[in-house]
Design an enzyme around this catalytic site. Structure first.
Site, PDB file in Angstrom:
ATOM      1  N   ASP A 407       7.962   3.063  -3.115  1.00 33.53           N
ATOM      2  CA  ASP A 407       8.323   2.093  -2.116  1.00 33.53           C
ATOM      3  C   ASP A 407       9.059   2.862  -1.023  1.00 33.53           C
ATOM      4  O   ASP A 407       9.520   3.974  -1.257  1.00 33.53           O
ATOM      5  CB  ASP A 407       9.244   1.076  -2.807  1.00 33.53           C
ATOM      6  CG  ASP A 407       9.760   0.055  -1.835  1.00 33.53           C
ATOM      7  OD1 ASP A 407       8.963  -0.391  -1.005  1.00 33.53           O
ATOM      8  OD2 ASP A 407      10.953  -0.281  -1.921  1.00 33.53           O
ATOM      9  N   THR A 680       4.388   0.403   1.392  1.00 31.51           N
ATOM     10  CA  THR A 680       5.499  -0.286   2.032  1.00 31.51           C
ATOM     11  C   THR A 680       5.031  -1.569   2.689  1.00 31.51           C
ATOM     12  O   THR A 680       3.854  -1.749   2.970  1.00 31.51           O
ATOM     13  CB  THR A 680       6.163   0.635   3.075  1.00 31.51           C
ATOM     14  OG1 THR A 680       7.126  -0.126   3.765  1.00 31.51           O
ATOM     15  CG2 THR A 680       5.164   1.184   4.042  1.00 31.51           C
ATOM     16  N   GLY A 681       5.973  -2.431   2.917  1.00 29.45           N
ATOM     17  CA  GLY A 681       5.661  -3.672   3.605  1.00 29.45           C
ATOM     18  C   GLY A 681       5.832  -3.542   5.111  1.00 29.45           C
ATOM     19  O   GLY A 681       5.488  -4.452   5.856  1.00 29.45           O
ATOM     20  N   ASP A 799       8.879  -4.700  -5.855  1.00 29.31           N
ATOM     21  CA  ASP A 799       8.262  -3.546  -6.511  1.00 29.31           C
ATOM     22  C   ASP A 799       8.038  -3.777  -7.998  1.00 29.31           C
ATOM     23  O   ASP A 799       7.450  -2.940  -8.674  1.00 29.31           O
ATOM     24  CB  ASP A 799       9.146  -2.305  -6.338  1.00 29.31           C
ATOM     25  CG  ASP A 799       9.433  -2.021  -4.888  1.00 29.31           C
ATOM     26  OD1 ASP A 799       8.479  -2.098  -4.098  1.00 29.31           O
ATOM     27  OD2 ASP A 799      10.594  -1.754  -4.542  1.00 29.31           O
TER      28      ASP A 799
END
Lengths: 1178, 356
Positions: A407, A680-681, A799
């Site tokens: 992440d 990742t967002g 996550d």
């Protein structure tokens, strides 16, 4: 209605209905027909067993394990048929294993019982018959009104009725549930919030209807019907009304709530779920080997049975005059006899599958995993966190990782947000010393510092300071005293701290406060801000909460002037499409610019409602919120209806600092042959820039993009193009950027093509990922044909799915709660610790367990093959070669400890070498130490050794007489007979020595413990045998072993035979090792010799003398040894130095990860090291 | 796990792991690396030690004299042919045969006399367990009630068998006597010692007659019957009370079951009485056999063996050969390793592992 009737008629049991009806204070309706629903009591049962069912249930659970079951079957077979070995030989070890496991599980369960009792017996106050009654927590029933005081935890899931505050709100923290330390406000409905005293509550007539218990912490749908003055008022209930068991009351003196879910039905209890078992690659290959051994076992048993019958065909072998059968044997049915013969062989050879393997592996994993928690290099000083092991089953998997999925936020970065820049109305600003400076201006230019903020700017700042869910705590919350996060999490000034679930929000609110628009607090539905010294009060009408799908949140406020306005804040993709006015294009450019700098961006917009519009909005929202069915869908619908026609105000850019040594760690992982994927967002520009800054992407890398694909065909076309580019350009490294939408397209139809591209890229970055997509990517890799071992690392709740999906899940103990940590297999405080965890601990554990498994199979082949060979010389009569006691104790006592100690302490290469040369990790990748080749080698070695033991003894013993000494050692002129037991004992002695020394040959790290158990095991065998053979055991049926061992050892040539057989077994193996090391050295071996030449090596004798200080018994022994051998005197200094050099390795390397091995290792005489008193001090 | 640890500031951190060599996995340790350099000396030493030992063992073994006669009597020309053919369990008249032989070398020291059997599976499971150690230890109760492991040799004619079991029942009962024929024709019997052939512990601890050291063995065995195949009961095995009953050494030797189907057991010792005269001088001898033991039914063989012994036991050239072989192979490999060591040593000193 229909359901109600059916319930009344008793057609469907009440607990099966969709909702539960809770009468507050259990005041059931007076009018007849009511049948109370039955609910669980408030007892929490986390224990598995009771006193009564412990034995049967535990036994059942244990025998569900296939290995235990196998041994049970063997034991039962031994009991039933006439077998060569007594049932004790397999019964005793099985009993031992089962007992040890049962004791362990019983103890754990006892602890759980104790904890349960403590929880269930905790005092609580319940309103009953008009007064406050103190009772035990377990006595709370659904419908009871419970009083909870400040800083207490809630004993059940309660619907908040009232608090000591007038507005009926209270603050809670859910730290123990999801780890979020921020304060959350929960509300009560106005009708009940007035009942602040017991007597008022007594008069309350209310019914709560809500859904049946479910595990989701954030979902609660219900309604409360309050009867006031004969009229029924219905109010919706949501998660904000529900106080969850386990949460803690804060900042509020006391509250009253009605219990709706109790005991095992509370949401906390429903979230107790056993994590899915992950199995390591080693365990899988171990099981494969077991099956192979099972086949060998069956083969040997079948072969023996067939040969037995072939021999028996002739009368003279079947029943010679000296060896008649009993009547019973003569008369039993041939089929039955055949089966029982087969089973007898099975029993005779069953030791080839070692029962102790499981015990040892389990002990090794359990004990070994302590080293991770103990490691100072994995300890984070600032946050006082050490590494945490949640499952010890996967230790060795840490040495096998091929893909790391990480992440970004909170994992690679600190998740410590700092407001940097913003764009207002198309103009970019920077924040410098609490002032907003427009682009192009410098800090000291006069007009910027004095310039009054323009209307748009002010509106923007107000929007930012109003549109959030930040809480303020004025007094220092006592539970956080000493918590290192309190400074990081709360911004403190004037005793005022902001608490927010999202660090971005907190950063923004703090920034506006610095600039001059301060959020000062909420009281009731009034939000107060202080804008440049002037207090302004806004009435909060609605909050449209953030959710990850919408990716925005909004508030509707009534301005002091009376207008209704909506402020909304969210990801640019979630707002820009709905914006209709404002500097949309310029803002978009600025957002992209921010993203390029690696800033996290949020876009802020507003919408002014006309009174008519607002009435419509209000109606829709209220309707959606009170809906009992499909509330979520209806709310989504209402939200998207409201959040449109927005006026764009601007955008913010918040910086998230990179964590320490991320770049070095990623580089080390890459050198170790591990591919790192960042999931990742964030939006792709942000993600790429962070990737570049953390070394995930290099400047020289050719970055391929798979972004914003809209259709399958387009996606496929792009993938093919990328594949072609990779093929054309295979010299330079490629990096791939994918976004969530394109990824789902690529995964839907073109998985193969996508994987092809991915595998050729040295770095992959996936941005705009939803949590489930993260897990999906992990699963895709996991199930690809190569079946690589994956590791996922992350810190947030988003996550969790990927952490659970990956082979190894690692949680970062960060700021976004502890959910990731709780669901992970290992938890560490910082990303940089991953390097040591994988490269050092993973390497160690893998080598240890791999050798452990191979060695176990080897030593049992050695053990049982002579037994098999002996059948060829005794007419396949199932005569055992060894005595029963030896059969039983071989795996339990004689050969168990050295391998356990080996598997706990072995270090093939010094830790600092492992860490400075990540490439060594490649030596063990792909489960190389447990490949079929090595397995075959060990098995064949076992067979060879077994043949040498048996035939060596056979030849040297000749016709029972040639080996026997004339006994000159004991008594002159005697030449005595050796029998079959002496022969077996000779083979057994040779075997114990060889097998122990074989492990000694494998051991590369000899601590005093290795010496102790290795030589101790052999000595123990001798002492035990002398003792065992020295007594006529009254309870034993036969005295076969009486004085056999002494007679054996009294013969000089027996000693010669033992020595020659042991040497013959071991020296080809040593030779092979040396040859391989010189002709085809692995890099591990190269660095071994390298480090050996550079570290201050201890000699063999010295290592014996180096006891650790603090182990009182042993150090006394050390003193003794010291006095006896002069050599030890000198060696104490060496112990010191060696211990110190090891320490140097650990610490120093953590500081500087040396990238290239060409760099010479610093010499070891470093004087300036801090050196604590842990070493041996005489 | 983590006990409280005080760091420099005096701040107590509960979680901080202790900085001990054990917990930080840096216990002082010897780290041997198996390289040619380290194993070479070991190989040479093994080679240098083993070869002389091997030669010594081989020479010693070769100095041991052994002489063997097969008296099974399968061949019609054999003196025992008749006995072997006419064997019957019921015959009361013992069959005797005498085998003349010539010793080419004199036997200087004590000579051990063995009987050897082939194809006789004393190690068969049914056979091995067919005994009652408690009975043999003199336990009265077991004497009357033999263990059921002895089946089908536990009871006969409703009386317990003492000693019970298949092993005891099949005890070797040929009688071997040795006569020396002087060159002048006189035949002198060579005295054979029948004691001292069993383990001391067996004779004095493990095997005990029932009724303690009762002089009257016949009374102690009252109520029992002899094993079916025996010609006389246990208490008549020998006239010497110290060698009678269960503590008869021939019996004890037989009861130690052999490991392999071809075995030999010590029968008698020919003591050397005069240092001047060899125990068995060169010359003609006669072996007189009372042929009781049938082996033809299972293709067995019976042998009589003379052997002298050395400090290392009986004749066994294999031990010496094994030592010589292993020693020389070690030495040879040492030479090969030395070569490898020289050739690859340089490469080994410059490990280049960053490249892969």
């Amino acid at each position: 209605m229909l359901r109600w009737i059916r319930q009344q008629l008793g057609f469907d049991p009440p607990h099966q209905s969709d909702t539960r009806t809770v009468y507050v204070a259990n005041r059931f309706p007076q009018h007849g027909h009511y049948i109370p629903q039955r609910f669980a009591d408030n007892r929490i049962i986390s224990s598995k067993y009771t006193v009564w069912n412990f034995v049967p249930k535990n036994l059942f659970e244990q025998f569900r394990r296939i290995a235990n079951f196998y041994f049970l079957i063997i034991f039962l077979v031994q009991l039933m048929i006439d077998t060569p070995t007594s049932p004790i030989t397999s019964g005793l070890p099985l009993f031992f294993v089962i007992t040890v496991t049962a004791i362990k599980q019983g103890y754990e369960d006892w602890l759980r019982h104790k904890a349960d009792n403590e929880v269930n017996g905790a005092p609580v106050f319940v309103v009953r018959s008009g007064s406050l009654v103190k009772t035990k927590s377990k006595n709370i029933r659904v419908g009871d009104i419970v009083r909870v005081a400040k800083d207490e935890t809630f004993p059940a899931d309660l619907v908040l009725l009232s608090s000591d505050r007038a507005d009926g709100t209270c603050h809670i923290t859910t730290a123990s549930l999801d780890g979020e330390t921020n304060l959350k406000t929960h509300f009560s409905v106005p009708e009940t919030s007035v009942c602040q005293s017991v007597s008022q509550l007594e008069a309350l007539q209310a019914v709560v209807e809500c859904q049946q218990p479910e595990a989701d912490l954030y979902r609660f749908v219900g309604r409360i019907t309050v009867t006031q003055h004969g009229e029924e008022i219905v109010r919706p209930l949501g998660p904000e009304n529900l106080l969850l068991r386990g949460a803690r009351l804060k900042n509020t003196k006391e509250i009253f709530g009605v219990a709706v879910y109790t005991g095992m039905e509370s949401k906390m209890a429903l979230n107790y779920k056993c994590k899915s078992q992950k199995r390591s690659a080693v365990e899988k290959s171990m099981n494969t080997f077991l099956i192979i051994y099972l086949v060998i076992l069956l083969f040997e048993a079948i072969l023996s049975t067939i040969l037995k019958y072939a021999w028996q065909a002739e009368e003279k072998w079947d029943e010679p005059f000296y060896n008649q059968k009993t009547e019973q044997e003569k008369n039993s049915s041939p089929i039955l006899k055949f089966i029982s013969d087969f089973l007898a062989f099975l029993v005779l050879y069953n030791f080839i599958i070692p029962i102790s393997l499981y015990v040892t592996v389990e002990m090794q994993k359990f004990l070994g995993s302590f080293f991770i928690g103990w490691d100072l290099d994995l300890y984070h000083e600032e946050s006082d966190q050490k590494a945490q092991v949640n499952t010890s089953d996967l230790n060795e998997e840490l040495g096998q990782v091929e893909y790391v999925f990480t992440d970004k936020t909170g994992t690679l970065t600190e998740n410590e947000m700092q407001f940097r820049e913003c764009s207002i109305n198309g103009i970019k600003y920077r924040e410098v010393n609490g002032k907003l400076i427009p682009e192009g201006m410098t800090e000291d230019s006069p007009d910027s510092s004095t310039a009054h903020l323009m209307g748009e700017e002010l509106l923007f700042l107000k929007a930012v300071s109003l549109c959030h869910t930040v809480q303020i705590s004025y007094d220092q919350p006592d539970c956080l005293v000493g918590d290192p996060f309190s400074h990081a999490n709360g911004f403190s000034s004037n005793n005022m701290e902001y608490y927010a679930s999202s660090p971005d929000e907190k950063a923004l609110v703090e920034a506006t406060k610095r600039i001059g628009v301060a959020f000062t607090g909420t009281s009731g539905d009034i939000v107060e801000i202080k804008s440049f010294g002037k207090f302004e009060k806004y009435k909060l009408l609605h909050v449209l909460e953030f959710d990850p799908n919408r990716r925005r949140m909004s508030v509707i406020l009534q301005t002091p002037s009376g207008g209704k306005v909506l402020f909304t804040k969210g990801a640019e993709s979630a707002i820009l499409p709905f914006a209709t006015s404002g500097e949309i294009e310029k803002t978009r450019l600025h957002v992209d610019e921010f993203a390029l700098k690696g800033l996290r961006t949020l876009v802020v917009a507003c919408r002014h409602f006309t009174p008519e519009e607002y009435i419509d909005v209000d109606k829709r929202l209220t309707a959606a919120r009170t809906a009992l069915q499909q509330r979520e869908e209806k709310l989504q619908e209402a939200f998207s209806y409201i959040e449109r026609d927005l006026q764009l105000l601007g955008a913010t850019g918040v910086e998230d600092k990179l964590q320490d040594k991320v770049q070095e760690t990623i580089e080390a992982l890459r050198l170790a042959g591990i591919k790192v994927w960042v999931l990742t967002g964030d939006k792709h520009e942000t993600a790429i820039s962070v990737s570049l800054s953390c070394g995930h992407f290099h400047r020289t890398m050719n970055i391929l993009e798979l972004l914003q694909q809209r259709s399958d065909n387009e996606c496929a076309e792009q993938l093919r193009r990328l594949a072609r580019r990779i093929k054309e350009d295979h010299v330079i490294q490629h990096g791939l950027v994918v976004d969530g939408a394109s990824l789902s397209l690529a995964l839907r139809e073109h998985e193969k093509l996508f994987m092809e591209v991915c595998k050729n890229c040295s770095a992959v970055l996936c941005c705009r990922m939803a949590p489930l997509q993260k897990a999906k990517v992990v699963r895709l890799l996991k199930t690809s044909p190569e079946k690589p071992i994956t590791l996922a690392i992350g810190d947030g709740a988003n996550d969790v799915s990927m952490i659970q999906e990956a082979h190894v899940g690692i949680g970062i103990m960060g700021k976004e709660g502890r959910q990731a940590v709780r669901n992970s297999d290992y938890a560490i405080a910082r990303f940089k610790f991953l390097a040591k965890l994988l490269l050092v601990h993973g390497h160690f554990y893998y080598i240890r367990i791999a050798t452990l498994v191979q060695y176990f199979f080897y030593k049992n082949v050695c053990f049982i093959t002579p037994q098999f060979l002996y059948q060829f010389f005794c007419l396949f009569s199932q005569q055992t070669l060894y005595d029963s006691v030896y059969l039983t104790l071989y795996n339990i006592c004689f050969t168990s400890l050295p391998i356990l100690v080996y598997s706990l302490f072995e270090q093939l290469v010094h830790p600092h070498v492992l860490q400075s040369k990540p490439a060594l990790y490649r030596d063990i990748s792909k489960n190389s130490l447990l490949s079929f080749g090595t397995f075959l080698y060990w098995t064949l070695l076992g067979f060879c050794h077994a043949f040498i033991f048996f035939f060596g003894s056979y030849i040297l013993m000749g016709e029972d007489t040639t080996l026997m000494g004339n006994g000159q050692i004991l008594r002159a002129n005697r030449q005595l007979m050796f029998g079959n037991w002496t022969f077996g004992t000779l083979v057994f002695t040779v075997m114990v020595i060889t097998v122990t020394l074989k492990l000694a040959l494998e051991t590369h790290f000899w601590t005093w413990m290795n010496h102790f158990v290795t030589w101790g095991s052999i000595a123990f065998y001798f002492i035990f045998s002398l003792f065992y053979g020295g007594i006529i055991w009254p309870f034993l049926h036969t005295q076969d072993m009486y004085f056999v061992f002494v007679q054996l050892l009294s013969s000089g040539s027996a000693w010669f035979a033992i020595i020659i057989i042991v040497i013959t077994c071991l020296f080809p193996d040593a030779m092979k090792k040396v040859m391989y090391r010189h002709l085809k050295p692995t890099s591990t071996q190269k660095s071994q010799s390298l480090s050996a030449s550079q570290t201050q090596a201890l000699s063999c004798v010295e290592s014996l003398c180096c006891y650790q200080h603090g182990q009182s018994g042993c150090s006394r022994l050390a003193h003794l040894l010291e006095q006896m051998t002069v050599q030890c005197k000198a060696s104490v200094n060496n112990c010191h130095a060696s211990s110190r050099s090891n320490r140097w390795g650990g610490r120093q390397q953590q500081e500087t990860i040396i990238m290239s091995s060409d760099e010479p290792l610093p010499s070891l005489g470093v004087k300036s090291m801090d050196y604590s008193s842990d070493c041996y001090s005489p | 796990m983590a006990s409280s640890y005080k760091d420099e500031d005096g701040h107590i951190s509960v979680k901080k792991p202790e900085n001990t060599a054990f917990k930080q996995q840096r216990l002082p340790a010897w780290q041997p690396v198996l390289t040619a350099g380290t194993v070479l000396p070991a190989f040479f030493i093994i080679g240098l030690i083993f070869i002389p030992i091997g030669i010594g063992l081989y020479v010693t073994s070769n100095n041991i004299k052994e002489f063997e006669i097969d008296y099974t009597g399968l061949d019609p020309s054999s003196p025992c042919f008749n006995c072997s053919q006419n064997f019957s369990w019921n015959s009361t008249k013992p069959c005797t045969c005498s085998i003349p032989f010539y010793l080419e070398q004199p036997y200087e020291s004590n000579v051990f006399m063995y009987y050897g059997l082939s194809n006789f599976y004393q190690n068969h499971r049914r056979y091995v367990k067919s005994r009652d150690d408690s009975q043999l230890n003199g336990n009265e109760e077991s004497l009357r009630k033999p263990s059921k492991e002895c089946e089908p040799y536990a009871r006969h004619d409703n009386r317990p068998i003492a000693p019970c079991g298949a092993i005891a029942n099949s005890m070797f009962n040929d009688t071997l006597e040795l006569f020396y024929s002087d060159p002048n024709g006189t035949k002198t019997q060579i005295p054979l010692t029948a004691t001292g052939i069993a383990w001391w512990t067996d004779k004095h601890v493990k095997f005990r007659n029932p009724g303690g050291n009762n002089d009257n063995l016949t009374a102690a065995f009252q109520g029992t019957t002899k094993p079916i195949n025996w010609r006389r009961p246990a208490y008549e095995l020998d006239s010497d009370p110290e060698n009678n009953g269960f503590i008869n050494e021939d019996f004890i030797v037989w009861m130690r079951t052999a490991a392999l189907p071809t075995f030999r057991k010590l029968y008698r010792i020919i003591q050397r009485r005069n240092t001047m005269v060899p125990t068995l001088p060169r010359g003609n001898y006669t072996l007189e056999v009372v042929y009781n033991y049938p082996v033809r039914s299972f293709d067995g063989r019976k042998r009589m063996i003379f052997s002298t012994i050395s400090w290392m036991g009986g004749k066994n050239p294999f031990l010496g050969i094994a030592y010589i072989t292993v020693g020389s192979v070690c030495f040879l490999l040492g030479v090969i390793l030395l070569f490898i060591h020289h050739k690859y040593d340089n490469r080994n000193n410059n490990p280049d592992i960053s490249s892969n």
